[in-house]
Design an enzyme around this catalytic site. Structure first.
Site, mmCIF file in Angstrom:
data_model
loop_
_atom_site.group_PDB
_atom_site.id
_atom_site.type_symbol
_atom_site.label_atom_id
_atom_site.label_comp_id
_atom_site.label_asym_id
_atom_site.label_seq_id
_atom_site.Cartn_x
_atom_site.Cartn_y
_atom_site.Cartn_z
ATOM 1 N N TYR A 1 -5.058 -6.187 -0.505
ATOM 2 C CA TYR A 1 -6.012 -5.592 -1.451
ATOM 3 C C TYR A 1 -5.392 -4.386 -2.146
ATOM 4 O O TYR A 1 -5.495 -4.234 -3.364
ATOM 5 C CB TYR A 1 -7.264 -5.196 -0.676
ATOM 6 C CG TYR A 1 -8.375 -4.594 -1.504
ATOM 7 C CD1 TYR A 1 -9.274 -5.407 -2.193
ATOM 8 C CD2 TYR A 1 -8.540 -3.211 -1.590
ATOM 9 C CE1 TYR A 1 -10.304 -4.853 -2.939
ATOM 10 C CE2 TYR A 1 -9.564 -2.649 -2.336
ATOM 11 C CZ TYR A 1 -10.446 -3.478 -3.005
ATOM 12 O OH TYR A 1 -11.464 -2.925 -3.749
ATOM 13 N N SER B 1 -9.688 0.655 -7.580
ATOM 14 C CA SER B 1 -10.360 1.248 -6.432
ATOM 15 C C SER B 1 -9.652 2.547 -6.096
ATOM 16 O O SER B 1 -8.704 2.960 -6.776
ATOM 17 C CB SER B 1 -10.333 0.296 -5.222
ATOM 18 O OG SER B 1 -9.119 0.412 -4.513
#
Length: 267
Positions: A172, A159
């Site tokens: 995350y 990401s």
């Protein structure tokens, strides 16, 4: 024309076929919806035989139906990736659909909390799904590929947080930074066997993981104002990069991060 020029001409002549996934069997986790579904459909549309993996049989059947409507082949394989002990059996079950040429690790979870409120249980859940499951799934596949002397491509999904840190998602961020390190390590270890490992870094896409954030007008305005292309990504936007990395056209590419973010990190 000398020998070198002849070789270059032959290479150029085969480029279109090098981008095809015809004859390749690709596993896609998280294929029931969102980014995983979008990439699974792109793989199927480019001739790959897909084994779609997710917890929801209904969602997987929908993906298979969409693939069939586009003339693609997609087999469904329901599984809970948090069951790390069951991943070897999962790979053996997937191999019933044919030798495995590649995998896209699109399954993942998100947790939005202030760092001071995160519990060990929160942390472990995100690490298991986003980091441990992809690692152990890929190592199980690589064992088969090495035994069969079969080259392969392992595509991990990072990401923006593989490159930068954003607030309120510390577990995350840890996994998406970690998955880049994992891919780089695996690429160095497996390259001599023809097994490649790369990472796609999506920016902001409209998916289940972002719907709560985008539902907040101030947050959505902030995000949209930061994206040079002035739009969110669509799951289909990842298809080209995924297909490329799985194809023979990317046979000399490994250990790399490719950001698909509408220009976010370039601005």
């Amino acid at each position: 024309m000398n020998t070198t020029q002849t070789q270059q001409t032959d290479t150029l002549a085969c480029l279109p076929s090098a981008f095809s996934l015809a004859g390749k069997h690709i596993l896609v986790t998280g294929a029931g919806r969102g980014l995983g579904q979008g990439m699974a459909l792109s793989v199927a549309a480019c001739g790959g035989r897909v084994t779609a993996i997710s917890r929801s049989t209904d969602e997987l059947n929908h993906t298979a139906q969409l693939a069939a409507e586009r003339g693609g082949e997609c087999h469904v394989l329901p599984a809970d990736l948090s069951d790390l002990a069951g991943l070897e059996d999962l790979v053996r079950a997937a191999a019933q659909n044919g030798p495995i040429d590649g995998i896209i690790h699109a399954a993942g979870v998100q947790l939005r909390k202030d760092a001071i409120d995160i519990t060990p249980e929160d942390w472990n859940f995100v690490q298991t799904m986003n980091l441990q499951a992809p690692f152990f799934l890929s190592t199980a596949i690589a064992r088969l590929q090495e035994d069969e002397q079969r080259p392969g491509s392992h595509v991990f999904v990072g990401s923006l947080n593989s490159s930068i840190g954003l607030p309120r998602i510390a577990p995350y961020v840890a996994t998406k930074t970690g998955i880049l390190g994992v891919a780089r390590s695996l690429s160095a270890e497996w390259a001599a066997s023809g097994i490649r490992a790369n990472v796609i870094g999506p920016g902001y896409f409209r998916t289940k993981l972002t719907e709560d954030l985008l539902a907040q007008p101030e947050q959505k305005a902030r995000i949209m104002g930061r994206i040079p292309m002035r739009r969110l990504g669509d799951p289909s936007d990842l298809g080209g990069m995924a297909v490329f990395l799985l194809s023979d056209a990317a046979s000399y590419i490994t250990g790399q991060l490719f950001n698909v973010d509408g220009g976010w990190l370039g601005a």
